[in-house]
Write a protein that holds these residues in place. Sequence first.
Motif, mmCIF file in Angstrom:
data_model
loop_
_atom_site.group_PDB
_atom_site.id
_atom_site.type_symbol
_atom_site.label_atom_id
_atom_site.label_comp_id
_atom_site.label_asym_id
_atom_site.label_seq_id
_atom_site.Cartn_x
_atom_site.Cartn_y
_atom_site.Cartn_z
ATOM 1 N N TYR A 158 0.858 -1.181 0.000
ATOM 2 C CA TYR A 158 0.000 0.000 0.000
ATOM 3 C C TYR A 158 0.893 1.229 0.000
ATOM 4 O O TYR A 158 1.672 1.446 0.923
ATOM 5 C CB TYR A 158 -0.922 -0.012 1.218
ATOM 6 N N LEU A 159 0.791 2.042 -1.043
ATOM 7 C CA LEU A 159 1.587 3.254 -1.180
ATOM 8 C C LEU A 159 0.733 4.432 -0.719
ATOM 9 O O LEU A 159 0.152 5.141 -1.517
ATOM 10 C CB LEU A 159 2.031 3.441 -2.632
ATOM 11 N N GLY A 160 0.655 4.623 0.590
ATOM 12 C CA GLY A 160 -0.251 5.602 1.178
ATOM 13 C C GLY A 160 0.350 6.980 1.311
ATOM 14 O O GLY A 160 0.644 7.422 2.412
ATOM 15 N N ALA A 178 4.637 -8.342 -6.291
ATOM 16 C CA ALA A 178 3.703 -7.706 -5.365
ATOM 17 C C ALA A 178 2.489 -7.154 -6.100
ATOM 18 O O ALA A 178 2.540 -6.841 -7.286
ATOM 19 C CB ALA A 178 4.400 -6.573 -4.620
ATOM 20 N N GLN A 179 1.405 -7.038 -5.349
ATOM 21 C CA GLN A 179 0.233 -6.320 -5.827
ATOM 22 C C GLN A 179 0.283 -4.951 -5.164
ATOM 23 O O GLN A 179 0.553 -4.849 -3.970
ATOM 24 C CB GLN A 179 -1.038 -7.071 -5.451
ATOM 25 N N ILE A 180 0.036 -3.915 -5.930
ATOM 26 C CA ILE A 180 0.232 -2.567 -5.424
ATOM 27 C C ILE A 180 -1.084 -1.802 -5.398
ATOM 28 O O ILE A 180 -1.852 -1.832 -6.362
ATOM 29 C CB ILE A 180 1.269 -1.810 -6.279
ATOM 30 N N ILE A 181 -1.300 -1.119 -4.270
ATOM 31 C CA ILE A 181 -2.440 -0.211 -4.131
ATOM 32 C C ILE A 181 -1.862 1.196 -4.018
ATOM 33 O O ILE A 181 -1.021 1.451 -3.165
ATOM 34 C CB ILE A 181 -3.261 -0.531 -2.867
ATOM 35 N N SER A 182 -2.296 2.074 -4.902
ATOM 36 C CA SER A 182 -1.845 3.465 -4.831
ATOM 37 C C SER A 182 -3.026 4.361 -5.181
ATOM 38 O O SER A 182 -4.062 3.903 -5.633
ATOM 39 C CB SER A 182 -0.675 3.711 -5.783
#
Length: 186
Positions: A158-160, A178-182
């Motif tokens: 998670y790129l918060g 990886a799976q990325i959430i941004s």
Amino acid sequence: LIKSYNHAKTKEQAAIYGYLIKLNKNPLTEESKKILNELPAIPEDLAIPKRYSDKKEIAARLYFYDDEEWFKESKKEYQEKYGMDLIKNKENEAILVKKLPNDKTMKIALELVPYKEVIPENKEFIESDQYQIIGHRGHCYHLAKTFAEGSYSDKILYLGCCESYADAPKIQEKYPNAQIISDKNT
């Protein structure tokens, strides 16, 4: 993104930029419309690894930096808004848990990192199965510190931070599985 896509050195790099272009449903230029139409569809089965979804505990570890107040605010919000129990509370670390209706337990570990520190000590958490999600919660200029070393681990990252979508391709290169959430904002 288009320039990066067109000048990618490898197919993997092009795929990362292509994926981000494909997410844009309203392209602004004819060139981006053309690329969008030529790229294959994003697979619907981008699933969380089964060994994670089968676990009884869903765990995340979030890294905060001490040049802002998000560590304290997040700890408070997880307790007050989401009803999580604080089971560890130290100056620079907190762990919160909550039993979910599906019999799973959600665990969120928060770590406060001195912003002058070069890299948080997170390699062991990225490599092990203890946490399925590793997150950065802070200014965008600290993002590279949180995800500094790279790994072939298949975590959810998670790129918060504001504008983190712009750094997603660089992070994906360092963490190819990886799976990325941004997001544009936090």
